[in-house]
Write a protein that holds these residues in place. Structure first.
Motif, short mmCIF file in Angstrom:
data_model
loop_
_atom_site.label_atom_id
_atom_site.label_comp_id
_atom_site.label_asym_id
_atom_site.label_seq_id
_atom_site.Cartn_x
_atom_site.Cartn_y
_atom_site.Cartn_z
N LYS A 1 -19.42 22.67 -43.63
CA LYS A 1 -19.30 22.25 -45.03
C LYS A 1 -20.57 22.56 -45.80
O LYS A 1 -20.52 22.92 -46.97
CB LYS A 1 -19.02 20.75 -45.12
CG LYS A 1 -17.62 20.36 -44.84
CD LYS A 1 -17.49 18.85 -45.02
CE LYS A 1 -16.15 18.35 -44.56
NZ LYS A 1 -16.06 16.89 -44.65
N ARG A 2 -21.72 22.37 -45.15
CA ARG A 2 -23.00 22.57 -45.83
C ARG A 2 -23.30 24.04 -46.09
O ARG A 2 -24.09 24.36 -46.96
CB ARG A 2 -24.13 21.95 -45.03
CG ARG A 2 -24.17 20.45 -45.18
CD ARG A 2 -25.35 19.87 -44.47
NE ARG A 2 -24.83 19.42 -43.17
CZ ARG A 2 -25.53 19.35 -42.07
NH1 ARG A 2 -26.79 19.71 -42.06
NH2 ARG A 2 -25.01 18.94 -40.95
N GLN A 3 -22.69 24.91 -45.33
CA GLN A 3 -22.95 26.34 -45.51
C GLN A 3 -22.13 26.84 -46.69
O GLN A 3 -20.92 26.84 -46.65
CB GLN A 3 -22.60 27.12 -44.25
CG GLN A 3 -23.47 26.80 -43.07
CD GLN A 3 -23.02 27.52 -41.82
OE1 GLN A 3 -21.95 28.10 -41.78
NE2 GLN A 3 -23.84 27.46 -40.79
N GLN A 4 -22.81 27.20 -47.74
CA GLN A 4 -22.16 27.70 -48.94
C GLN A 4 -22.09 29.21 -48.88
O GLN A 4 -23.10 29.87 -48.62
CB GLN A 4 -22.94 27.26 -50.19
CG GLN A 4 -22.99 25.76 -50.38
CD GLN A 4 -21.62 25.16 -50.59
OE1 GLN A 4 -20.77 25.75 -51.24
NE2 GLN A 4 -21.40 24.00 -50.01
N VAL B 1 -18.14 20.52 -38.02
CA VAL B 1 -17.43 20.49 -39.30
C VAL B 1 -18.41 20.22 -40.44
O VAL B 1 -18.35 20.88 -41.49
CB VAL B 1 -16.30 19.44 -39.27
CG1 VAL B 1 -15.73 19.21 -40.66
CG2 VAL B 1 -15.20 19.87 -38.31
N GLU B 2 -19.32 19.28 -40.24
CA GLU B 2 -20.31 18.97 -41.27
C GLU B 2 -21.22 20.17 -41.55
O GLU B 2 -21.53 20.47 -42.69
CB GLU B 2 -21.17 17.76 -40.86
CG GLU B 2 -20.47 16.44 -41.08
CD GLU B 2 -20.07 16.24 -42.53
OE1 GLU B 2 -20.90 16.45 -43.44
OE2 GLU B 2 -18.90 15.89 -42.76
N ARG B 3 -21.65 20.85 -40.48
CA ARG B 3 -22.50 22.04 -40.67
C ARG B 3 -21.74 23.12 -41.45
O ARG B 3 -22.32 23.78 -42.30
CB ARG B 3 -22.97 22.59 -39.33
CG ARG B 3 -24.19 21.93 -38.79
CD ARG B 3 -24.81 22.71 -37.65
NE ARG B 3 -23.91 22.97 -36.55
CZ ARG B 3 -23.76 22.19 -35.49
NH1 ARG B 3 -24.47 21.09 -35.36
NH2 ARG B 3 -22.91 22.51 -34.53
#
Length: 160
Positions: free
Chosen positions: A94-97, A90-92
Motif C-alpha cells: 500500500k505504501r509503495q506509490q 499488504v501494508e508495504r
C-alpha cells in the motif's frame, strides 16, 4: 510423501530445543501443507504462498526456543506468524506509490572524473600488467596478438 504420526507440541518443542533434526522434519512435514493452503488462500498465488510459508518458517522457528512447551500451540503460533507476515506485506504494498514517469538513468561520468573508479581501474591495470609479466614469452605473444591486435586464432597459429 511419508506420513509422520502427530507428536504433541510440548514434546516437539522440547526436542526442537535440543536441535533434534527429526523434530525439525516432523514440524515441517506436519505444518507445511496446512500453512501452504492457508497462505494460498491469503495470497491467491502459489508462488507467493510458497514464499510466505518459507518466510514463516524462517521467522518462527528460531523463536520457538523462547516459547513455553507446556502452553504453546505450535500450529497457532505458525499460523499467526504467517498471518502477520502477510499483513505486513499488504501494508508495504500500500505504501509503495506507482511513479508516473520513470526517471532516465544518469549518463555515466568519465572515469577520470570519478576518483574511486579511476583508482579501481588503475589497480586492475597493475594486476593485469603483473600477471602478463609472469607469463612465458610465447604466451605473452599469443595474448598480445589476440587481445591487442585482434587477430584470429588461425592468424595467431600461423604467426607463432
Amino acid at each position: 510423501m511419508a506420513t509422520v504420526p502427530r507428536t504433541p507440541d510440548a514434546e516437539l518443542l522440547t526436542r526442537l530445543r535440543t536441535r533434534d533434526r527429526t523434530a525439525w522434519e516432523e514440524l515441517y512435514l506436519e505444518y507445511q501443507p496446512r500453512l501452504r493452503g492457508f497462505a494460498y488462500r491469503l495470497t491467491g498465488n502459489p508462488h507467493d504462498a510458497d514464499d510466505l510459508v518459507q518466510e514463516t518458517f524462517v521467522r518462527a522457528v528460531p523463536r520457538l526456543d523462547r516459547l513455553d512447551p507446556q502452553t504453546t500451540d505450535i500450529g497457532a503460533y505458525l499460523f499467526a506468524t504467517a498471518r502477520n507476515l502477510f499483513l505486513k506485506q499488504v501494508e508495504r504494498a500500500k505504501r509503495q506509490q506507482p511513479v508516473a514517469d520513470v526517471p532516465e538513468p544518469a549518463l555515466p561520468t568519465p572515469i577520470e572524473d570519478d576518483p574511486e573508479r579511476s583508482t579501481l581501474l588503475g589497480r586492475q591495470q597493475d594486476e593485469v600488467r603483473r600477471a602478463n609479466a609472469n607469463l612465458q614469452p610465447r604466451q605473452r605473444l599469443v595474448l598480445a596478438l589476440r587481445e591487442l591486435e585482434d587477430r584470429s586464432y588461425a592468424e595467431i597459429g600461423e604467426l607463432v
